[in-house]
Design an enzyme around this catalytic site. Structure first.
Site, PDB file in Angstrom:
ATOM      1  N   HIS A 177       0.810  -1.212   0.000  1.00 48.16           N
ATOM      2  CA  HIS A 177       0.000   0.000   0.000  1.00 48.16           C
ATOM      3  C   HIS A 177       0.852   1.275   0.000  1.00 48.16           C
ATOM      4  O   HIS A 177       1.561   1.568   0.972  1.00 48.16           O
ATOM      5  CB  HIS A 177      -0.925  -0.015   1.220  1.00 48.16           C
ATOM      6  CG  HIS A 177      -1.925   1.095   1.250  1.00 48.16           C
ATOM      7  ND1 HIS A 177      -1.607   2.362   1.698  1.00 48.16           N
ATOM      8  CD2 HIS A 177      -3.232   1.138   0.868  1.00 48.16           C
ATOM      9  CE1 HIS A 177      -2.680   3.129   1.608  1.00 48.16           C
ATOM     10  NE2 HIS A 177      -3.682   2.411   1.113  1.00 48.16           N
ATOM     11  N   ASP A 178       0.820   2.012  -1.102  1.00 47.46           N
ATOM     12  CA  ASP A 178       1.378   3.372  -1.194  1.00 47.46           C
ATOM     13  C   ASP A 178       2.859   3.477  -0.843  1.00 47.46           C
ATOM     14  O   ASP A 178       3.300   4.502  -0.310  1.00 47.46           O
ATOM     15  CB  ASP A 178       0.591   4.333  -0.304  1.00 47.46           C
ATOM     16  CG  ASP A 178      -0.791   4.630  -0.847  1.00 47.46           C
ATOM     17  OD1 ASP A 178      -1.179   4.023  -1.856  1.00 47.46           O
ATOM     18  OD2 ASP A 178      -1.499   5.458  -0.253  1.00 47.46           O
ATOM     19  N   LYS A 222      -4.259   4.744  -7.342  1.00 50.31           N
ATOM     20  CA  LYS A 222      -4.875   5.031  -6.048  1.00 50.31           C
ATOM     21  C   LYS A 222      -5.423   6.460  -6.058  1.00 50.31           C
ATOM     22  O   LYS A 222      -4.688   7.411  -6.317  1.00 50.31           O
ATOM     23  CB  LYS A 222      -3.807   4.873  -4.973  1.00 50.31           C
ATOM     24  CG  LYS A 222      -4.285   5.133  -3.561  1.00 50.31           C
ATOM     25  CD  LYS A 222      -4.902   3.884  -2.963  1.00 50.31           C
ATOM     26  CE  LYS A 222      -5.247   4.061  -1.507  1.00 50.31           C
ATOM     27  NZ  LYS A 222      -4.264   4.806  -0.731  1.00 50.31           N
TER      28      LYS A 222
END
Length: 298
Positions: free
Chosen positions: A36-37, A124
């Site tokens: 995630h990110d 995202k």
């Protein structure tokens, strides 16, 4: 308004984790890993020579290797370089413009975690990786109903993604020592919130041992079948495993798992008999020797 500089803090350990409300177990045949990110933009706010950032990258890299070794799909979420105002929405007044054309290099995922050829990268747009993305469709198409989450930031995007997964009847797992946050307090709050209402907090080591009982004949055979699946050949139990594309890192990972379980296996023993039956014989003898040692040790 933008993200403030993040002071180094100790990465949580299992003893710091909250009690989980549910007893879900990570299953490699059901799971998908979300990184995630982990873009340079978000990592730039940490102390670059701090222990937290180093551990974060190293632990996430081990998760990715575990996933690839066990046939678990790996998905990365990444914000695009230029985000039109209408797409960015309320993120701008809350956090500023994000990644812009002026800092192109910060859109890239950390080098240590570079996506592999079979990995998936999704754009995202909001806190949750499910919002305005095709993550749910990807999971449904691959018949995955568990999502294991690592990355940043724990109390924002990671937690929001876990909550959305729960609302979609997808079991959410957050790797508590494979993520980081604005502060130690926020990190612990995120883990507590997930454990209390929408998922399960797990450690890196718990995941590395998930679904692969490498101490049993069936578990070892299943693991080796996964590692050699790319050759398209049926595994011959008496054939040289190196002919199926196994590399030295995968062999050392196996030895590390056995050694951590208290079974002393040496690389030279493995290389003397590089077949499944040879490895199982070596492991069985080493396990018996470990049991005898345990019985005589005061």
């Amino acid at each position: 308004m933008t993200i403030a500089r993040i002071a180094d803090y100790p990465m949580p350990t299992v003893s710091d984790f909250p009690a989980n409300r549910v007893d879900w177990k990570v299953d490699p045949e059901r799971c998908m890993l979300l990184v995630h990110d982990m873009q340079e933009y978000f990592l730039a706010f940490f102390e670059q020579d701090g222990d937290l950032l180093a551990r974060l990258k190293a632990h996430c890299a081990r998760l990715c290797q575990w996933a690839r070794d066990n046939g678990v799909p790996v998905v990365y979420s990444a914000q695009p370089q230029v985000q039109p105002a209408e797409r960015r929405g309320l993120l701008t007044p809350m956090w500023g413009p994000g990644i812009t054309a002026a800092n192109t290099e910060q859109q890239f995922i950390a080098f240590e975690l570079s996506p592999g050829p079979d990995d998936i990268v999704i754009q995202k747009w909001r806190y949750s990786a499910f919002r305005h993305s095709n993550l749910e469709n990807i999971m449904r198409e691959q018949h995955r109903d568990q999502l294991l989450i690592c990355g940043v930031y724990a109390h924002i995007g990671c937690m929001a993604t876990a909550l959305d997964a729960f609302m979609l009847d997808i079991q959410a797992f957050v790797a508590g020592d494979c993520m980081a946050d604005f502060s130690e307090r926020s990190h612990h709050q995120a883990l507590s919130q997930v454990a209390d209402c929408c998922g399960t907090v797990v450690s890196l080591e718990q995941v590395l041992n998930a679904g692969n009982d490498l101490l049993s004949r069936e578990g070892l055979l299943r693991h080796l079948n996964i590692l050699t699946a790319s050759t398209g050949q049926t595994l011959d139990l008496d054939a040289n495993l190196m002919d199926y594309g196994l590399d030295s890192l995968q062999v050392m990972n196996l030895i590390s798992v056995w050694n951590e379980a208290g079974i002393r296996v040496r690389l030279e023993d493995i290389l003397q008999k590089p077949t499944f039956n040879g490895w199982w014989d070596t492991l069985s003898r080493a396990r018996n020797a470990s049991c005898v040692l345990a019985e005589v040790t005061p």
